[in-house]
Design an enzyme around this catalytic site. Structure first.
Site, mmCIF file in Angstrom:
data_model
loop_
_atom_site.group_PDB
_atom_site.id
_atom_site.type_symbol
_atom_site.label_atom_id
_atom_site.label_comp_id
_atom_site.label_asym_id
_atom_site.label_seq_id
_atom_site.Cartn_x
_atom_site.Cartn_y
_atom_site.Cartn_z
ATOM 1 C CG HIS A 140 -2.639 25.690 -2.038
ATOM 2 N ND1 HIS A 140 -1.466 26.098 -1.456
ATOM 3 C CD2 HIS A 140 -2.632 24.335 -1.987
ATOM 4 C CE1 HIS A 140 -0.786 25.032 -1.060
ATOM 5 N NE2 HIS A 140 -1.465 23.948 -1.376
ATOM 6 C CD GLU A 175 2.347 17.764 -7.569
ATOM 7 O OE1 GLU A 175 3.571 17.621 -7.371
ATOM 8 O OE2 GLU A 175 1.524 17.879 -6.633
#
Lengths: 332, 323
Positions: A136, A67
């Site tokens: 998540h 990321e």
């Protein structure tokens, strides 16, 4: 895709996003998409599905699970003249790239005295859905709204997703387009042509005279449902979809409160330190004399997002909880 | 790339190194005299690295720099007056006084910024390299970083992605033996950062970072490789910081011995290069002295320019948060 009776086209949220990206890539040769699994899989959420065949691997770029590298790719490519769309699969993964987001992307223009322009669109998914559990499922928009230099939009409908995504890509600033996983299956009217929605303008989705609910993203729909229930109790409730959290359209909020004299902010994010606090404070600063009561706030409890379906359901705010909070606030 | 550099190139390399040294010494004095607010990280001792690499770059090639970034900007073509003005926090600075020493930049010549975050630069250079490949413009992006930054996750992600995509990127590790005040042996179990290169699928090259021609040759090959589309290289330059992490002084510190510093200073990159140029008959000692004096006058004029430049108007506070 389906035609409604009056000839208007309906599209799912997922396909509306895909259509927006198609529009962007067709009109802007310097635009490309990069992110984890965006090519073959079209992202795990399907928002980029099919684009690889249409635009090829130079413009639909699979990345490693990196990321910080993904945001860095966007920052460097934008500084060198491109208009990247970068995807952070789950908003929870912001933790992996917050330096590039906070210290590089958001600040480069200011630090360099206005001599850098970073037209970057960042797509990401928030929200508790299908027991994806604590890592998540989070709604972390307050993290990015706190950083000067970033813009943040959170479209609630397919129509808004397309219009805000195209607007984000044409904006010369870094713009986060945060989508809620629970909204992806929604369908709604989406015009075929390219259109934008102004970033920084709220949308009154249900006009009312007695009470204002200020919401965004998935909770707009729960708020509308709550408003229907409140209407049955004689409270004509206005629901405002902020669409954009940074910048924040306080004018629309103040105008509404001048009319209704009571307001409540509703979001899925954890209530403590959430955007509701900032929005409530601003409304109270700007419209104190019009308010009959302190601005209410509905958000998730101060807890990580749980796994078990029953616990997840009790974590996420819903229409019943909104009605209960509103009833208390209004002294009904 | 083994072609012998012309005298013109050699003199340009010399001038760029002296420009860095003279600027940095004056910046150190100006900080001590209260003209430079904030932290000041000086590049003295490491000049051969920036110059040996930058001699191969054009204004269209990009670099990312570090918190110790003045040398990179000067080597890339930065102007003294705008740089001092920035360090002084003045409106005529490259960043209008908004950035200072740790964020000094000039995108017009491809300098994508000094960076206050250790390891902040490599992902950005990787992104610029991506843009170069996307546009097929033949440009190269170079990221300078230290041995300390080679322990940051950002470096590893950028190195992996640059190699994966075969991007025109050069990773230049300025191994000065210290991450701030911590010696390399206490912050990583390896001696050669270049050992990490094969782990990403790119060549790793080690050179004497005090020898500007060694850097020049190795960087030339790596830049050429990148321009040809053969992907990134990790070039490790063994160098040394003559001053402290912040400011000047250098001697009499507990985190390193004066003996170690003195040993490295015997291999001063500018003195070594001047000896070589004199020996080759390219630049006499007298002529070298003239270069130093001329650049010192440039520095003096730039300082006067910066002193005369106004502080930013308070109304400018909110300018350029957004485009």
């Amino acid at each position: 895709m389906a035609e409604t009776e009056n000839g208007k086209r309906e599209l799912s949220y997922v396909l509306a996003v895909k259509e927006a990206v198609e529009t962007i890539l067709n009109e802007e040769p310097d635009a490309f998409v990069a992110g984890e699994d965006v090519a073959g899989a079209g992202s795990v959420f399907g928002i980029y599905r099919g684009l690889l065949d249409e635009f090829g691997p130079d413009r639909i770029v699979n990345t490693p699970i990196s990321e910080e590298g993904i945001i860095g790719l966007g920052v460097g490519a934008a500084a060198a003249g491109l208009r990247p769309i970068v995807d952070i699969m789950f908003m929870d993964f912001l933790g992996e790239c917050m330096d590039e987001v906070t210290n590089q992307m958001a600040k480069m223009r200011y630090m360099f005295g206005g001599r850098a322009t970073l037209p970057i669109t960042i797509t990401t998914m928030c929200g508790a859905r299908n027991s994806m559990a604590a890592q998540h499922s989070q709604c972390l928009e307050s993290w990015i709204c706190h950083i000067p230099g970033l813009k943040v939009v959170m479209p609630s409908t397919p129509h808004d997703a397309k219009g805000l995504l195209i607007a984000a890509s044409r904006d010369d600033n870094p713009v986060f387009v945060v989508m809620n996983k629970a909204s992806l299956a929604l369908t709604g009217e989406v015009p075929e042509e390219a259109y934008t929605l102004p970033i920084g303008e709220a949308n009154i989705v249900r006009p009312g005279t007695d009470f204002t609910i200020i919401s965004y993203s998935r909770m707009v729909h729960e708020s509308i449902s709550a408003a229907e229930t409140l209407a049955e109790q004689g409270v004509d409730t206005e629901v405002i979809d902020l669409r954009s959290l940074q910048p924040l359209d306080t004018d629309t909020l103040v105008a509404s409160v001048e009319k209704t004299h009571n307001a409540m902010v509703v979001h899925e994010a954890v209530r403590f330190g959430g955007m509701g606090g900032e929005i409530a404070a601003q409304v109270q600063e700007l419209a104190f004399d019009y308010l009959d009561a302190p601005v209410g706030r509905v958000g998730a409890p101060f807890s990580p997002v749980p796994f078990s379906p029953s616990l997840e359901q009790s974590f996420v705010p819903n229409a019943d909880k909104i009605v209960a909070s509103a009833t208390e606030l209004l002294g009904l | 790339m083994a072609t012998q550099p012309t005298d013109e190139v050699l003199l340009d390399i010399h001038r760029r190194m002296v420009r860095i040294r003279t600027f940095e010494d004056e910046a150190g004095r100006m900080a001590e005299n209260g003209f430079i607010p904030g932290a000041l990280h000086l590049y003295v001792g490491e000049e051969a690295v920036a110059v040996g690499v930058m001699a191969h770059l054009t204004d269209e090639d990009q670099i990312t720099s570090t918190h110790r970034g003045h040398g990179h900007l000067i080597a890339k073509g930065g102007e003294f007056d705008r740089m001092f003005a920035e360090l002084f926090g003045r409106v005529d600075g490259y960043c209008k006084g908004k950035g200072g020493s740790m964020h000094v930049s000039n995108l017009e010549i491809g300098m994508l910024g000094a960076n206050g975050i250790v390891g902040g630069g490599p992902p950005i250079a990787m992104g610029a390299g991506f843009a170069n490949k996307y546009k097929k413009n033949g440009n190269v992006a170079v990221t300078f970083f230290g041995d300390g930054a080679s322990n940051e996750g950002a470096f590893h992600e950028a190195a992996n992605m640059a190699a994966l995509y075969k991007l025109p990127v050069l990773f230049v590790c300025e191994n000065n033996g210290f991450g701030e005040y911590t010696p390399q042996r206490d912050h990583q179990a390896i001696t050669d950062v270049a050992d990490r290169a094969p782990g990403y699928g790119m060549p790793g090259v080690i050179v004497d970072g005090m020898d500007v021609m060694a850097v020049y040759e190795a960087a030339g090959a790596a830049v050429e490789r990148a321009r040809q589309g053969d992907g990134p290289t990790l070039l490790e330059c063994k160098t040394y910081r003559f001053y402290d992490h912040v400011g000047r002084r250098g001697m009499g510190r507990t985190y390193r011995t004066d003996e170690e510093l003195a040993e490295w200073m015997k291999r001063d990159p500018i003195e070594m290069f001047e000896a070589r140029l004199a020996e080759q008959g390219v630049l006499s000692a007298d002529a070298a002295k003239e270069v130093h004096e001329e650049i010192a006058r440039d520095v003096e004029a730039a300082v006067e320019f910066a002193k005369a430049s106004p502080m930013p108007d308070p109304d400018a506070l909110l300018d350029d948060v957004y485009a």
